[in-house]
Design an enzyme around this catalytic site. Sequence first.
Site: not given
Length: 209
Positions: A63, A65, A83, A99, A124, A164
């Site tokens: 958490g 971000w 997530d 997922d 991320d 990322k």
Amino acid sequence: MSNKKRSASSSRWLQEHFSDKYVIQAQKKGLRSRAWFKLDEIQQSDKLFKQGMTVVDLGAAPGGWSQYAVTQIGSKGRVIACDLLPMDPIVGVDFLQGDFRDELVLKALLERVGDKKVQVVMCDMAPNMSGTPAVDIPKSMYLVELALDMCRDVLAPGGSFLVKVFQGDGFDEYLREIRSLFTKVKIRKPDASRARSREVYIVATGRKL
């Protein structure tokens, strides 16, 4: 890899992790993770967030971000996070555990976004790393391609994408793809990102019509 080598590698990682100044600062400030500092540095240079924005956070747990984003978008803003791993609640964050690669999870995420477009998509996500780039990089590229697909679906014109990416095979092609969709694209390596890591952050702003 032998158990002895794996144990030595794990011990080095733990030693590096707990002596990391950003980990120490995160613990002192009660932050979810050191990733908070990466996003703060990017915000200082690229000004992605404004009050009242709607933000999608992919690969959100634990958490860091999301926690940072809510401080920038205010009470009228909204973070929609997803997530595979669980995440403790954060005020202002609508969290979906599942997922992202699963069609049903993606459908549920899109339903939470609704008909209105969002202003920022940030990703991320990373696969479980084996330590072998030939295995890890393709898995990572698959995830960030899915995140870019999400941008095509939900990101408003003029919106921003932060992702990322691990440098390796497919990176240049992915960067070209992003440049075709956004007016301005920068590659950032925040101070809080470990120097030996292959990770960089692509900051794309000005989603083209």
